[in-house]
Design a protein around this motif. Structure first.
Motif, short mmCIF file in Angstrom:
data_model
loop_
_atom_site.label_atom_id
_atom_site.label_comp_id
_atom_site.label_asym_id
_atom_site.label_seq_id
_atom_site.Cartn_x
_atom_site.Cartn_y
_atom_site.Cartn_z
N UNK A 174 16.04 5.64 22.17
CA UNK A 174 16.86 5.09 21.09
C UNK A 174 16.94 3.56 21.17
N UNK A 175 16.94 3.03 22.39
CA UNK A 175 16.94 1.57 22.55
C UNK A 175 15.69 0.97 21.90
N UNK A 176 14.53 1.56 22.17
CA UNK A 176 13.29 1.02 21.63
C UNK A 176 13.16 1.27 20.13
N UNK A 177 13.75 2.37 19.64
CA UNK A 177 13.77 2.59 18.19
C UNK A 177 14.58 1.48 17.52
N UNK A 178 15.75 1.19 18.10
CA UNK A 178 16.58 0.11 17.57
C UNK A 178 15.87 -1.23 17.66
N UNK A 179 15.18 -1.45 18.76
CA UNK A 179 14.47 -2.71 18.96
C UNK A 179 13.33 -2.85 17.94
N UNK A 180 12.62 -1.75 17.67
CA UNK A 180 11.51 -1.80 16.72
C UNK A 180 12.02 -2.04 15.30
N UNK A 181 13.16 -1.45 14.98
CA UNK A 181 13.73 -1.63 13.64
C UNK A 181 14.24 -3.05 13.49
N UNK A 182 15.05 -3.49 14.45
CA UNK A 182 15.47 -4.88 14.52
C UNK A 182 16.46 -5.31 13.45
N UNK A 183 17.15 -6.42 13.74
CA UNK A 183 18.16 -6.94 12.82
C UNK A 183 17.54 -7.40 11.51
N UNK A 184 16.41 -8.11 11.57
CA UNK A 184 15.83 -8.67 10.35
C UNK A 184 15.46 -7.58 9.35
N UNK A 185 14.84 -6.50 9.85
CA UNK A 185 14.46 -5.40 8.96
C UNK A 185 15.68 -4.71 8.40
N UNK A 186 16.70 -4.56 9.24
CA UNK A 186 17.92 -3.89 8.79
C UNK A 186 18.66 -4.73 7.76
N UNK A 187 18.69 -6.04 7.98
CA UNK A 187 19.33 -6.94 7.01
C UNK A 187 18.60 -6.88 5.67
N UNK A 188 17.27 -6.95 5.72
CA UNK A 188 16.48 -6.89 4.48
C UNK A 188 16.70 -5.56 3.76
N UNK A 189 16.74 -4.46 4.53
CA UNK A 189 16.97 -3.15 3.92
C UNK A 189 18.36 -3.08 3.29
N UNK A 190 19.37 -3.59 3.99
CA UNK A 190 20.75 -3.54 3.49
C UNK A 190 20.88 -4.36 2.21
N UNK A 191 20.25 -5.52 2.17
CA UNK A 191 20.33 -6.36 0.98
C UNK A 191 19.63 -5.70 -0.21
N UNK A 192 18.61 -4.90 0.07
CA UNK A 192 17.84 -4.28 -1.00
C UNK A 192 18.39 -2.92 -1.41
N UNK A 193 18.78 -2.10 -0.42
CA UNK A 193 19.15 -0.71 -0.71
C UNK A 193 20.57 -0.35 -0.29
N UNK A 194 21.28 -1.27 0.35
CA UNK A 194 22.55 -0.90 0.95
C UNK A 194 23.73 -0.88 0.01
N UNK A 195 23.51 -1.19 -1.25
CA UNK A 195 24.63 -1.28 -2.18
C UNK A 195 25.38 0.04 -2.31
N UNK A 196 24.64 1.15 -2.31
CA UNK A 196 25.29 2.46 -2.46
C UNK A 196 26.12 2.82 -1.23
N UNK A 197 25.86 2.15 -0.13
CA UNK A 197 26.68 2.32 1.08
C UNK A 197 27.71 1.22 1.23
#
Length: 205
Positions: A68-91
């Protein structure tokens, strides 16, 4: 499940403890509250060394945090931020929220990992934010090892002391785990509702 855990340890010995604790971190329905007290009972019978039981439980627990640590590391903050800005509105989730959470983990992450490894219900999940916040691996492993060792030792000693009644440990700890998970769900729901209202107020204004 108790019989399966006991049979695996009987057939594989210390390696069985290590394997079970690895699996417990990847598949939380396999509870350490059953594994380690059962191993502690085996030590009380003289079939194993209590010190080795704790060592193998700790080692397995630490190894189990890595996927799980490496899954989180691979996903990373930058990808998560980009995803949230694009798709996170419903959440009601934005990139800014992700950055705040990451900053919090950067500040308190070591303590969260250390104490979180001793909290049923969230101990396995902490590896994801640790990886996402890019906590240095040596630091993550050290704090995971300390917390895991304390948790493994407490459970193993409880099984050692209770003897044939070692399964009572899981009976006592399981409700605590359910309460913690329930509180997390309630907290997440409250945050979601509050953000929805805030968004509605901004839109109405």
């Amino acid at each position: 499940m108790t019989d399966w855990i006991q049979n695996l340890m009987d057939s594989m010995g210390y390696l069985g403890i290590l394997l079970l604790m690895v699996l417990e971190n990847v598949f939380p329905p396999i509870p350490s509250e059953l594994i380690m007290p059962s191993a502690g009972f085996a030590a009380a019978r003289g079939d194993m060394s209590l010190g080795m039981v704790v060592l193998m439980g700790t080692l397995g627990s630490v190894i189990g945090t890595l996927p799980l640590y490496y899954i989180g590391r691979a996903f990373g903050e930058d990808k998560l931020v980009a995803w949230a800005d694009k798709h996170g509105k419903w959440l009601t989730l934005s990139g800014k929220d992700i950055k705040k959470a990451d900053a919090w983990f950067d500040r308190y992450g070591a303590g969260a990992v250390l104490f979180g490894r001793m909290v049923p219900g969230i101990r396995s999940l902490l590896s994801l934010p640790a990886g996402m916040s890019e906590m240095p691996l040596p630091k993550f492993l050290i704090y995971s090892a300390i917390g895991s060792a304390l948790w493994s030792a407490a459970l193993a000693y409880a099984g050692y002391a209770l003897g044939e009644n070692y399964d009572r440990v899981e009976q006592y700890v399981a409700p605590v785990s359910k309460v913690i998970v329930g509180l997390l769900v309630i907290g997440a729901a409250a945050w979601f509702i509050r953000r929805k209202r805030e968004q509605g107020s901004r839109t109405g204004g």
